[in-house]
Design a protein around this motif. Structure first.
Motif, PDB file in Angstrom:
ATOM      1  N   ARG A 135       0.826  -1.208   0.000  1.00 57.37           N
ATOM      2  CA  ARG A 135       0.000   0.000   0.000  1.00 57.37           C
ATOM      3  C   ARG A 135       0.859   1.257   0.000  1.00 57.37           C
ATOM      4  NH1 ARG A 135      -4.474   0.114   4.417  1.00 57.37           N
ATOM      5  NH2 ARG A 135      -5.134  -1.640   3.110  1.00 57.37           N
ATOM      6  N   ALA A 136       1.948   1.251   0.762  1.00 58.40           N
ATOM      7  CA  ALA A 136       2.800   2.437   0.829  1.00 58.40           C
ATOM      8  C   ALA A 136       3.371   2.771  -0.540  1.00 58.40           C
ATOM      9  CB  ALA A 136       3.916   2.223   1.851  1.00 58.40           C
ATOM     10  N   VAL A 137       3.870   1.763  -1.248  1.00 57.88           N
ATOM     11  CA  VAL A 137       4.443   2.007  -2.574  1.00 57.88           C
ATOM     12  C   VAL A 137       3.340   2.377  -3.563  1.00 57.88           C
ATOM     13  CG1 VAL A 137       5.629   0.940  -4.528  1.00 57.88           C
ATOM     14  CG2 VAL A 137       6.474   0.579  -2.201  1.00 57.88           C
ATOM     15  N   HIS A 138       2.209   1.675  -3.505  1.00 53.40           N
ATOM     16  CA  HIS A 138       1.094   1.983  -4.401  1.00 53.40           C
ATOM     17  C   HIS A 138       0.637   3.425  -4.236  1.00 53.40           C
ATOM     18  CE1 HIS A 138      -3.302   1.271  -5.716  1.00 53.40           C
ATOM     19  NE2 HIS A 138      -2.554   1.324  -6.793  1.00 53.40           N
ATOM     20  N   GLN A 139       0.463   3.848  -2.998  1.00 51.66           N
ATOM     21  CA  GLN A 139       0.025   5.220  -2.765  1.00 51.66           C
ATOM     22  C   GLN A 139       1.090   6.227  -3.191  1.00 51.66           C
ATOM     23  OE1 GLN A 139      -1.242   5.285   1.379  1.00 51.66           O
ATOM     24  NE2 GLN A 139      -3.331   4.757   0.789  1.00 51.66           N
ATOM     25  N   ALA A 140       2.364   5.877  -3.020  1.00 53.15           N
ATOM     26  CA  ALA A 140       3.429   6.770  -3.489  1.00 53.15           C
ATOM     27  C   ALA A 140       3.370   6.928  -5.010  1.00 53.15           C
ATOM     28  CB  ALA A 140       4.794   6.228  -3.058  1.00 53.15           C
ATOM     29  N   VAL A 141       3.075   5.841  -5.706  1.00 49.80           N
ATOM     30  CA  VAL A 141       2.931   5.905  -7.164  1.00 49.80           C
ATOM     31  C   VAL A 141       1.775   6.829  -7.547  1.00 49.80           C
ATOM     32  CG1 VAL A 141       2.321   4.576  -9.223  1.00 49.80           C
ATOM     33  CG2 VAL A 141       3.937   3.629  -7.568  1.00 49.80           C
ATOM     34  N   LEU A 142       0.630   6.654  -6.903  1.00 44.56           N
ATOM     35  CA  LEU A 142      -0.546   7.464  -7.229  1.00 44.56           C
ATOM     36  C   LEU A 142      -0.295   8.939  -6.931  1.00 44.56           C
ATOM     37  CD1 LEU A 142      -3.359   5.130  -5.835  1.00 44.56           C
ATOM     38  CD2 LEU A 142      -2.652   5.405  -8.217  1.00 44.56           C
ATOM     39  N   ARG A 143       0.350   9.237  -5.809  1.00 47.83           N
ATOM     40  CA  ARG A 143       0.611  10.639  -5.462  1.00 47.83           C
ATOM     41  C   ARG A 143       1.610  11.273  -6.435  1.00 47.83           C
ATOM     42  NH1 ARG A 143       0.360   8.509   0.132  1.00 47.83           N
ATOM     43  NH2 ARG A 143      -1.613   9.228   1.011  1.00 47.83           N
ATOM     44  N   HIS A 144       2.564  10.492  -6.919  1.00 45.94           N
ATOM     45  CA  HIS A 144       3.523  11.012  -7.889  1.00 45.94           C
ATOM     46  C   HIS A 144       2.805  11.379  -9.182  1.00 45.94           C
ATOM     47  CE1 HIS A 144       6.962  11.145 -10.652  1.00 45.94           C
ATOM     48  NE2 HIS A 144       7.729  11.305  -9.585  1.00 45.94           N
ATOM     49  N   PHE A 145       1.923  10.502  -9.645  1.00 46.52           N
ATOM     50  CA  PHE A 145       1.115  10.816 -10.827  1.00 46.52           C
ATOM     51  C   PHE A 145       0.319  12.095 -10.608  1.00 46.52           C
ATOM     52  CE2 PHE A 145       1.369   6.428 -12.642  1.00 46.52           C
ATOM     53  CZ  PHE A 145       1.453   6.759 -13.988  1.00 46.52           C
ATOM     54  N   ALA A 146      -0.304  12.208  -9.420  1.00 48.44           N
ATOM     55  CA  ALA A 146      -1.206  13.328  -9.148  1.00 48.44           C
ATOM     56  C   ALA A 146      -0.466  14.655  -9.043  1.00 48.44           C
ATOM     57  CB  ALA A 146      -1.996  13.067  -7.863  1.00 48.44           C
ATOM     58  N   THR A 147       0.799  14.614  -8.657  1.00 53.24           N
ATOM     59  CA  THR A 147       1.538  15.867  -8.481  1.00 53.24           C
ATOM     60  C   THR A 147       2.409  16.230  -9.678  1.00 53.24           C
ATOM     61  OG1 THR A 147       3.290  14.660  -7.310  1.00 53.24           O
ATOM     62  CG2 THR A 147       1.572  15.699  -5.972  1.00 53.24           C
ATOM     63  N   THR A 148       2.807  15.228 -10.473  1.00 52.83           N
ATOM     64  CA  THR A 148       3.702  15.504 -11.603  1.00 52.83           C
ATOM     65  C   THR A 148       3.080  15.186 -12.966  1.00 52.83           C
ATOM     66  OG1 THR A 148       4.703  13.290 -11.703  1.00 52.83           O
ATOM     67  CG2 THR A 148       5.641  14.864 -10.121  1.00 52.83           C
ATOM     68  N   GLY A 149       2.039  14.349 -12.970  1.00 51.92           N
ATOM     69  CA  GLY A 149       1.441  13.932 -14.230  1.00 51.92           C
ATOM     70  C   GLY A 149       2.192  12.796 -14.899  1.00 51.92           C
ATOM     71  N   THR A 150       3.230  12.272 -14.250  1.00 49.21           N
ATOM     72  CA  THR A 150       4.049  11.202 -14.826  1.00 49.21           C
ATOM     73  C   THR A 150       4.210  10.052 -13.833  1.00 49.21           C
ATOM     74  OG1 THR A 150       6.117  12.172 -14.008  1.00 49.21           O
ATOM     75  CG2 THR A 150       5.361  12.870 -16.200  1.00 49.21           C
ATOM     76  N   ALA A 151       4.662   8.912 -14.345  1.00 51.07           N
ATOM     77  CA  ALA A 151       4.915   7.756 -13.490  1.00 51.07           C
ATOM     78  C   ALA A 151       6.289   7.866 -12.847  1.00 51.07           C
ATOM     79  CB  ALA A 151       4.843   6.469 -14.309  1.00 51.07           C
ATOM     80  N   PRO A 152       6.421   7.486 -11.585  1.00 52.58           N
ATOM     81  CA  PRO A 152       7.750   7.485 -10.961  1.00 52.58           C
ATOM     82  C   PRO A 152       8.562   6.293 -11.440  1.00 52.58           C
ATOM     83  CG  PRO A 152       6.133   6.597  -9.442  1.00 52.58           C
ATOM     84  CD  PRO A 152       5.367   7.051 -10.655  1.00 52.58           C
ATOM     85  N   GLY A 153       9.863   6.454 -11.515  1.00 53.60           N
ATOM     86  CA  GLY A 153      10.745   5.336 -11.802  1.00 53.60           C
ATOM     87  C   GLY A 153      10.988   4.527 -10.538  1.00 53.60           C
ATOM     88  N   PRO A 154      11.452   3.283 -10.658  1.00 55.48           N
ATOM     89  CA  PRO A 154      11.706   2.458  -9.469  1.00 55.48           C
ATOM     90  C   PRO A 154      12.637   3.122  -8.460  1.00 55.48           C
ATOM     91  CG  PRO A 154      11.775   1.106 -11.447  1.00 55.48           C
ATOM     92  CD  PRO A 154      11.675   2.535 -11.912  1.00 55.48           C
ATOM     93  N   ALA A 155      13.643   3.863  -8.930  1.00 59.20           N
ATOM     94  CA  ALA A 155      14.583   4.482  -7.998  1.00 59.20           C
ATOM     95  C   ALA A 155      13.898   5.475  -7.073  1.00 59.20           C
ATOM     96  CB  ALA A 155      15.707   5.166  -8.777  1.00 59.20           C
ATOM     97  N   ALA A 156      12.896   6.181  -7.584  1.00 61.69           N
ATOM     98  CA  ALA A 156      12.182   7.158  -6.760  1.00 61.69           C
ATOM     99  C   ALA A 156      11.359   6.487  -5.671  1.00 61.69           C
ATOM    100  CB  ALA A 156      11.283   8.016  -7.648  1.00 61.69           C
ATOM    101  N   LEU A 157      11.044   5.196  -5.863  1.00 65.16           N
ATOM    102  CA  LEU A 157      10.211   4.473  -4.899  1.00 65.16           C
ATOM    103  C   LEU A 157      11.030   3.617  -3.943  1.00 65.16           C
ATOM    104  CD1 LEU A 157       7.553   3.300  -7.498  1.00 65.16           C
ATOM    105  CD2 LEU A 157       7.255   5.133  -5.814  1.00 65.16           C
ATOM    106  N   ASP A 158      12.326   3.483  -4.204  1.00 66.46           N
ATOM    107  CA  ASP A 158      13.168   2.638  -3.355  1.00 66.46           C
ATOM    108  C   ASP A 158      13.143   3.044  -1.881  1.00 66.46           C
ATOM    109  OD1 ASP A 158      14.134   0.497  -4.858  1.00 66.46           O
ATOM    110  OD2 ASP A 158      15.674   1.723  -5.817  1.00 66.46           O
ATOM    111  N   PRO A 159      13.177   4.344  -1.541  1.00 67.58           N
ATOM    112  CA  PRO A 159      13.134   4.677  -0.107  1.00 67.58           C
ATOM    113  C   PRO A 159      11.859   4.199   0.578  1.00 67.58           C
ATOM    114  CG  PRO A 159      13.914   6.550  -1.398  1.00 67.58           C
ATOM    115  CD  PRO A 159      13.422   5.538  -2.381  1.00 67.58           C
ATOM    116  N   VAL A 160      10.746   4.216  -0.129  1.00 70.64           N
ATOM    117  CA  VAL A 160       9.484   3.746   0.459  1.00 70.64           C
ATOM    118  C   VAL A 160       9.532   2.242   0.669  1.00 70.64           C
ATOM    119  CG1 VAL A 160       6.981   3.672   0.189  1.00 70.64           C
ATOM    120  CG2 VAL A 160       8.266   5.612  -0.714  1.00 70.64           C
ATOM    121  N   ALA A 161      10.016   1.521  -0.343  1.00 69.65           N
ATOM    122  CA  ALA A 161      10.106   0.067  -0.228  1.00 69.65           C
ATOM    123  C   ALA A 161      11.147  -0.351   0.810  1.00 69.65           C
ATOM    124  CB  ALA A 161      10.450  -0.537  -1.587  1.00 69.65           C
ATOM    125  N   ALA A 162      12.216   0.420   0.928  1.00 73.32           N
ATOM    126  CA  ALA A 162      13.285   0.073   1.868  1.00 73.32           C
ATOM    127  C   ALA A 162      12.802   0.091   3.308  1.00 73.32           C
ATOM    128  CB  ALA A 162      14.457   1.036   1.700  1.00 73.32           C
TER     129      ALA A 162
END
Length: 327
Positions: A135-162
């Protein structure tokens, strides 16, 4: 007949079971009472054996044999084929209602319910589980789309997954397997419902200084205001006439142009993720005649035309809970 749906607060499967009941009842004037249960004592008083529980005239037609202890935990329903999900199927609800004395529900077609099952991951909902960082990573993906209009790359999500000892790529692969999002051959996000990383016929401008994003389908676009808590302007095109369809939502409601616009809710008979089975079969049309024309030209698609209120309600039910705080 009294139909009651018992559920704990924010249960992701409560809207699913209510949607399936609505499909089975087919507009009949049978009220469905939703009751929020917040503790074991209340669960015992109501006879709730997990969330959600359906009562027909006070009785649970799906009560587990020999073990009907009250519970506020998530409830799983086992189907005849051995699979499980978080709500009884449309067929099981229809059979239970017939056995409880409502025979007029027999034989009803449920094309729309079938589509909603697919959009809602066969009753499991589109809100990712909290376990394993999903859920944490999923929500981070959705918020990135909502704020930038683009998909985040895996590197941008690594801190959340870590934070849960995982890599973003591992979590994304699990989310893709559960049809919360799609990945391309490189492991990059192609879509995270309701967002698309590439242009689609459904462009959405988020109000309040937000970006322009792309929605996977008409229902996804209509679910964004509830998910984001912000107004949006949806710009789409009738696939038959080529004429524009615009939906403007604010805190005061929504305005559709043209006023007679509708949504066709459909799916193909094949199996697979929502992105490939139904997203291109959920479109805006300038009116019912245009939608009927499109349906006639696509015999491989089963579905139905829904009005504006119903289309917005479907979007709200599916996508409204996605960014709610984790529990």
């Amino acid at each position: 007949m009294r139909i009651t749906v018992l559920a704990v607060p924010d249960c992701p499967n409560a809207p699913v079971v209510r949607e399936r009941l609505r499909a089975v009842l087919g507009g009949r004037d049978v009220p469905v009472n939703a009751v929020e249960v917040s503790g074991e004592a209340e669960a015992a008083r109501w006879g709730m054996a997990g969330s959600p529980t359906v009562l027909l005239d006070g009785a649970d037609p799906f009560a587990p044999v020999g073990d009907a202890r009250p519970s506020v935990s998530c409830r799983l329903y086992r189907h005849a084929d051995g699979t499980t999900d978080g709500a009884p199927s449309v067929a099981e609800l229809r059979r239970a209602l017939m056995e409880a004395g409502l025979p007029e529900v027999a034989g009803q077609e449920c094309c729309e319910a079938d589509v909603l099952d697919l959009l809602g991951r066969a009753g499991r909902g589109r809100r990712a589980p909290a376990e394993r960082g999903l859920r944490a990573v999923h929500q981070a993906v959705l918020r990135h789309f909502a704020t930038t209009g683009t998909a985040p790359g895996p590197a941008a999500l690594d801190p959340v997954a870590a934070a849960v000892g995982r890599t973003a790529r591992d979590v994304l692969a699990e989310l893709a397997a559960g049809d919360f999002l799609t990945l391309d051959e490189r492991g990059w996000i192609g879509a995270a419902y309701p967002f698309s990383a590439t242009p689609t016929p459904h462009r959405v401008r988020i109000e309040g200084g937000g970006p322009q994003v792309w929605a996977m389908c008409a229902i996804d676009a209509l679910g964004m205001p509830a998910m984001l808590g912000q107004g949006v302007v949806i710009s789409s095109t009738d696939p038959v006439t080529g004429e524009p369809v615009t939906v403007t939502t604010t805190g005061d409601g929504s305005v559709w142009e043209p006023a007679g616009a509708v949504v066709f809710v459909g799916r193909r008979a094949c199996s697979g993720p929502a992105a490939s089975v139904c997203c291109d079969a959920l479109n805006f049309f300038t009116g019912a005649a245009s939608a009927q024309s499109w349906e006639g030209e696509h015999p491989d698609v089963r579905g139905e035309i829904v009005d504006q209120v119903r289309a917005e309600e479907i979007g709200r039910q599916i996508f409204g809970p996605l960014l709610a705080e984790s529990t």
